[in-house]
Design a protein around this motif. Sequence first.
Motif, short mmCIF file in Angstrom:
data_model
loop_
_atom_site.label_atom_id
_atom_site.label_comp_id
_atom_site.label_asym_id
_atom_site.label_seq_id
_atom_site.Cartn_x
_atom_site.Cartn_y
_atom_site.Cartn_z
N LEU A 208 36.03 41.64 32.08
CA LEU A 208 35.72 40.29 31.62
C LEU A 208 34.95 40.38 30.31
O LEU A 208 33.88 40.99 30.25
CB LEU A 208 34.90 39.54 32.67
N PHE A 209 35.52 39.79 29.26
CA PHE A 209 34.89 39.73 27.95
C PHE A 209 34.36 38.31 27.74
O PHE A 209 34.87 37.35 28.32
CB PHE A 209 35.89 40.04 26.85
N VAL A 210 33.37 38.19 26.87
CA VAL A 210 32.82 36.88 26.54
C VAL A 210 32.61 36.77 25.04
O VAL A 210 32.22 37.73 24.37
CB VAL A 210 31.50 36.61 27.30
N GLU A 211 32.93 35.61 24.50
CA GLU A 211 32.62 35.22 23.13
C GLU A 211 31.55 34.14 23.24
O GLU A 211 31.83 33.02 23.68
CB GLU A 211 33.88 34.68 22.44
N THR A 212 30.33 34.47 22.90
CA THR A 212 29.21 33.57 23.18
C THR A 212 29.20 32.32 22.32
O THR A 212 28.64 31.29 22.71
CB THR A 212 27.87 34.30 23.03
N GLU A 213 29.81 32.40 21.14
CA GLU A 213 29.93 31.24 20.26
C GLU A 213 31.12 31.48 19.35
O GLU A 213 31.56 32.63 19.18
CB GLU A 213 28.66 31.02 19.44
N PRO A 214 31.69 30.42 18.76
CA PRO A 214 32.89 30.61 17.94
C PRO A 214 32.66 31.64 16.83
O PRO A 214 31.67 31.57 16.09
CB PRO A 214 33.13 29.21 17.37
N GLY A 215 33.57 32.59 16.75
CA GLY A 215 33.47 33.62 15.72
C GLY A 215 32.63 34.82 16.09
O GLY A 215 32.62 35.81 15.35
N ALA A 216 31.92 34.76 17.22
CA ALA A 216 31.09 35.90 17.64
C ALA A 216 31.98 37.03 18.13
O ALA A 216 33.10 36.79 18.59
CB ALA A 216 30.12 35.47 18.74
N PRO A 217 31.50 38.27 18.07
CA PRO A 217 32.31 39.38 18.60
C PRO A 217 32.45 39.26 20.12
O PRO A 217 31.52 38.85 20.81
CB PRO A 217 31.52 40.62 18.20
N PHE A 218 33.60 39.62 20.63
CA PHE A 218 33.82 39.63 22.07
C PHE A 218 33.11 40.84 22.66
O PHE A 218 33.22 41.95 22.16
CB PHE A 218 35.31 39.68 22.39
N MET A 219 32.36 40.61 23.75
CA MET A 219 31.58 41.65 24.40
C MET A 219 31.98 41.78 25.86
O MET A 219 32.38 40.80 26.49
CB MET A 219 30.08 41.31 24.33
N VAL A 220 31.86 42.99 26.40
CA VAL A 220 32.12 43.21 27.82
C VAL A 220 31.01 42.58 28.65
O VAL A 220 29.83 42.84 28.42
CB VAL A 220 32.24 44.71 28.13
N LEU A 221 31.41 41.76 29.61
CA LEU A 221 30.46 41.14 30.52
C LEU A 221 30.44 41.86 31.86
O LEU A 221 29.38 42.11 32.44
CB LEU A 221 30.81 39.66 30.71
N SER A 222 31.61 42.21 32.39
CA SER A 222 31.68 42.94 33.66
C SER A 222 33.00 43.68 33.74
O SER A 222 34.01 43.26 33.17
CB SER A 222 31.49 42.00 34.85
N HIS A 223 32.98 44.78 34.48
CA HIS A 223 34.13 45.68 34.61
C HIS A 223 34.47 45.76 36.09
O HIS A 223 33.64 46.20 36.89
CB HIS A 223 33.72 47.05 34.05
N HIS A 224 35.67 45.33 36.47
CA HIS A 224 36.05 45.18 37.87
C HIS A 224 37.13 46.19 38.21
O HIS A 224 38.31 46.02 37.85
CB HIS A 224 36.54 43.75 38.13
N ALA A 225 36.76 47.24 38.91
CA ALA A 225 37.69 48.31 39.24
C ALA A 225 38.74 47.83 40.23
O ALA A 225 38.42 47.20 41.24
CB ALA A 225 36.93 49.50 39.81
N LEU A 226 40.00 48.12 39.96
CA LEU A 226 41.08 47.73 40.85
C LEU A 226 41.07 48.60 42.10
O LEU A 226 40.85 49.81 42.05
CB LEU A 226 42.43 47.86 40.14
N GLY A 227 41.30 47.95 43.23
CA GLY A 227 41.37 48.67 44.49
C GLY A 227 40.02 49.03 45.08
O GLY A 227 39.95 49.76 46.05
N HIS A 228 38.93 48.50 44.51
CA HIS A 228 37.59 48.80 45.02
C HIS A 228 36.89 47.50 45.39
O HIS A 228 37.22 46.43 44.91
CB HIS A 228 36.77 49.55 43.97
N ARG A 229 35.87 47.64 46.21
CA ARG A 229 35.22 46.45 46.74
C ARG A 229 34.27 45.77 45.76
O ARG A 229 34.08 44.58 45.80
CB ARG A 229 34.44 46.79 48.01
N SER A 230 33.66 46.52 44.87
CA SER A 230 32.64 45.91 44.02
C SER A 230 32.95 46.14 42.57
O SER A 230 33.62 47.10 42.20
CB SER A 230 31.26 46.51 44.34
#
Length: 235
Positions: A208-230
């Motif tokens: 999950l990436f986030v752009e905090t305001e228009p034109g801001a760089p996209f940053m990683v917010l969270s990384h969700h591993a496939l096939g895992h619980r958390s």
Amino acid sequence: MRYAIYFTPRQDEPLARIAANWLGRDPFGAATRPVEAVGELSAAEVAFHTASARRYGFHATLKAPFRLAPNETEASLRAALDTFAEATPPVIIPRLVVGQIDDFFALVPEQPLPALNSFAGEVVRAFDSFRAPLSEAEIERRSPDSLKPDEFRNLCQWGYPYVFETFRFHMTLSGRVGPQESQRVLAAIDSLFADVLQRPVSVDALTLFVETEPGAPFMVLSHHALGHRSARKTA
């Protein structure tokens, strides 16, 4: 504020490190880094050719940037990503190669992969309820007159032209490069990525990436591993 659901390798993987050095930015952190000369390209030329890709960070688009629907929150989106990731197995790309799409360079699968396309379509469908409808201004920014009929239909229905039958997995490495420069840029990319591209790539997480305001760089917010619980939270 906009969110996007991308695939990107973990920060410590060789492919991610090489791409961050080439683009001059690691989306897992706020800091940019000076780009360096590569092959026949000067540092200034590398910076120029990577400028448009730098803001987004190294990634493959699965669910294009969107504003949250009024009845959704960041917490509900992250919870849904956890649930989806837990039930979804990774997809292996046997080999990525350097390709050129609409004059920009990107890493693309060497061969068509129906399982990868199916996975991308599932992501589009699963998270569309989190997307606020596009505004007229957002539609206009996509230059709708230049889109093919199915691309325009996708834009209106799914918020992005290149989904399902028009989807093509790619990890962008440059802006548009004209024919007079393309061989030099390709040679520089090949010199950096040739070794790491000999290895398969596992699409093993949704990020999950986030752009905090228009034109801001996209940053990683969270990384969700496939096939895992958390989900492994990174910010």
